[in-house]
Design a protein around this motif. Sequence first.
Motif, PDB file in Angstrom:
ATOM      1  N   VAL A  53      77.449  50.708 -40.219  1.00 30.58           N
ATOM      2  CA  VAL A  53      78.254  50.230 -40.755  1.00 30.58           C
ATOM      3  C   VAL A  53      79.092  51.635 -41.992  1.00 30.58           C
ATOM      4  O   VAL A  53      80.086  51.829 -42.611  1.00 30.58           O
ATOM      5  CB  VAL A  53      78.544  49.078 -42.161  1.00 30.58           C
ATOM      6  CG1 VAL A  53      78.096  47.931 -41.034  1.00 30.58           C
ATOM      7  CG2 VAL A  53      77.393  49.479 -42.752  1.00 30.58           C
ATOM      8  N   ALA A  54      78.232  53.013 -41.601  1.00 29.47           N
ATOM      9  CA  ALA A  54      78.359  53.846 -42.822  1.00 29.47           C
ATOM     10  C   ALA A  54      78.700  55.124 -41.290  1.00 29.47           C
ATOM     11  O   ALA A  54      78.228  55.280 -40.132  1.00 29.47           O
ATOM     12  CB  ALA A  54      77.051  54.183 -43.570  1.00 29.47           C
ATOM     13  N   GLY A  55      79.509  56.095 -41.928  1.00 29.28           N
ATOM     14  CA  GLY A  55      78.934  57.552 -41.035  1.00 29.28           C
ATOM     15  C   GLY A  55      78.179  57.860 -41.319  1.00 29.28           C
ATOM     16  O   GLY A  55      77.939  58.137 -42.797  1.00 29.28           O
ATOM     17  N   PRO A  56      78.749  59.164 -41.188  1.00 29.44           N
ATOM     18  CA  PRO A  56      77.385  60.148 -41.041  1.00 29.44           C
ATOM     19  C   PRO A  56      77.016  61.498 -42.016  1.00 29.44           C
ATOM     20  O   PRO A  56      76.244  61.738 -42.284  1.00 29.44           O
ATOM     21  CB  PRO A  56      77.753  61.392 -39.567  1.00 29.44           C
ATOM     22  CG  PRO A  56      79.474  61.645 -39.697  1.00 29.44           C
ATOM     23  CD  PRO A  56      79.934  60.083 -40.089  1.00 29.44           C
ATOM     24  N   ASP A  57      79.076  61.152 -42.592  1.00 27.39           N
ATOM     25  CA  ASP A  57      78.021  61.755 -43.755  1.00 27.39           C
ATOM     26  C   ASP A  57      78.249  60.900 -45.098  1.00 27.39           C
ATOM     27  O   ASP A  57      77.994  61.057 -46.350  1.00 27.39           O
ATOM     28  CB  ASP A  57      79.158  62.968 -44.869  1.00 27.39           C
ATOM     29  CG  ASP A  57      79.978  63.446 -43.492  1.00 27.39           C
ATOM     30  OD1 ASP A  57      78.620  63.990 -43.115  1.00 27.39           O
ATOM     31  OD2 ASP A  57      81.014  63.706 -43.345  1.00 27.39           O
ATOM     32  N   THR A 102      71.691  61.206 -46.473  1.00 27.36           N
ATOM     33  CA  THR A 102      72.587  60.788 -45.302  1.00 27.36           C
ATOM     34  C   THR A 102      71.173  60.322 -44.220  1.00 27.36           C
ATOM     35  O   THR A 102      70.084  60.758 -44.532  1.00 27.36           O
ATOM     36  CB  THR A 102      73.172  61.810 -44.739  1.00 27.36           C
ATOM     37  OG1 THR A 102      72.236  62.759 -43.884  1.00 27.36           O
ATOM     38  CG2 THR A 102      73.990  62.783 -46.225  1.00 27.36           C
ATOM     39  N   PRO A 103      71.811  59.255 -43.600  1.00 27.28           N
ATOM     40  CA  PRO A 103      71.030  58.647 -42.568  1.00 27.28           C
ATOM     41  C   PRO A 103      70.532  60.105 -41.485  1.00 27.28           C
ATOM     42  O   PRO A 103      68.973  59.629 -41.775  1.00 27.28           O
ATOM     43  CB  PRO A 103      72.139  58.064 -41.866  1.00 27.28           C
ATOM     44  CG  PRO A 103      73.464  57.815 -42.538  1.00 27.28           C
ATOM     45  CD  PRO A 103      73.030  58.546 -43.840  1.00 27.28           C
ATOM     46  N   MET A 104      70.972  60.907 -41.061  1.00 29.22           N
ATOM     47  CA  MET A 104      70.150  62.810 -40.097  1.00 29.22           C
ATOM     48  C   MET A 104      69.244  62.897 -41.375  1.00 29.22           C
ATOM     49  O   MET A 104      67.840  63.631 -40.854  1.00 29.22           O
ATOM     50  CB  MET A 104      71.281  62.876 -40.021  1.00 29.22           C
ATOM     51  CG  MET A 104      70.965  64.498 -39.004  1.00 29.22           C
ATOM     52  SD  MET A 104      72.306  65.166 -38.400  1.00 29.22           S
ATOM     53  CE  MET A 104      73.317  63.809 -37.343  1.00 29.22           C
ATOM     54  N   GLN A 105      70.002  63.030 -42.875  1.00 30.38           N
ATOM     55  CA  GLN A 105      68.660  63.822 -43.391  1.00 30.38           C
ATOM     56  C   GLN A 105      67.342  62.662 -43.346  1.00 30.38           C
ATOM     57  O   GLN A 105      66.257  63.416 -44.022  1.00 30.38           O
ATOM     58  CB  GLN A 105      69.519  64.051 -45.050  1.00 30.38           C
ATOM     59  CG  GLN A 105      70.240  65.237 -44.783  1.00 30.38           C
ATOM     60  CD  GLN A 105      70.929  65.766 -46.773  1.00 30.38           C
ATOM     61  OE1 GLN A 105      71.020  64.512 -47.275  1.00 30.38           O
ATOM     62  NE2 GLN A 105      71.783  66.100 -46.517  1.00 30.38           N
ATOM     63  N   LEU A 106      67.603  61.292 -43.930  1.00 30.98           N
ATOM     64  CA  LEU A 106      66.096  60.747 -44.072  1.00 30.98           C
ATOM     65  C   LEU A 106      65.451  60.685 -42.527  1.00 30.98           C
ATOM     66  O   LEU A 106      63.807  60.419 -42.489  1.00 30.98           O
ATOM     67  CB  LEU A 106      66.781  59.098 -44.492  1.00 30.98           C
ATOM     68  CG  LEU A 106      65.688  58.038 -44.432  1.00 30.98           C
ATOM     69  CD1 LEU A 106      64.305  58.534 -45.693  1.00 30.98           C
ATOM     70  CD2 LEU A 106      66.663  56.615 -44.143  1.00 30.98           C
ATOM     71  N   ALA A 107      66.578  60.424 -41.566  1.00 31.15           N
ATOM     72  CA  ALA A 107      65.452  60.332 -40.423  1.00 31.15           C
ATOM     73  C   ALA A 107      64.873  62.038 -40.189  1.00 31.15           C
ATOM     74  O   ALA A 107      63.298  61.589 -39.926  1.00 31.15           O
ATOM     75  CB  ALA A 107      66.369  60.866 -38.959  1.00 31.15           C
TER      76      ALA A 107
END
Length: 214
Positions: A53-57, A102-107
């Motif tokens: 539900v959120a953008g990549p940033d 961000t989701p990518m940083q957490l991943a």
Amino acid sequence: MKARFISGIGLLLLVSVGTWAQDNANAKQEEKPAAASASQSKEPTPSKEPVSVAGPDYVIGADDNLHISVWKEPELTNTLPVRPDGKISMPLLDDVQAAGLTPMQLASSLTEKLKKYLADPRVTVVVTQMNSQRVYVLGEVIHTGALPLLPNMTVLQALATAGFTQFANTKGIYILRTANGKQQKLPFNYKQVVKGDDVAQNISLKPGDTIVVP
């Protein structure tokens, strides 16, 4: 003659019973492939991954809900809340900082940590609920209080969710925003905006903004 007649009837009965038994056996054999094909058609459908539900940033915050998926590791795949201290709890890793990333940083962070335990970890992070970023609507509205801040949400969209009471002064609405430690008061004339006279007032909201409807 009677004996021959009776034996003839018996032979006829035996032939009839034998034919019926053979037909019944053939029918059952024909039913088996049909039943097998029916059972094969009922294969389980793969479960769908949650949609973000959120953008990549988007920057993760406390109270957000995250779906953590580790490829081929169902025991490590789960939907987790971000605690008030900004961390999540995962098997093997215990507490991991999530807020501020961000989701990518957490991943990427989880991938590096899991390399101690897995040969080739592949981690996906999806934001399923954005509860950390909120705006507030006060005054002459039907639904007062906090609203989840959706991506690119504008003042008009927030007011559409809150709704006006019959006493609302739609010309005197304003937004309170804190920037660099100072509070700003941004005017919003609802009637001008909906008429298209001054659409620049319909700004995108930021976390913590408060809309006041006098």
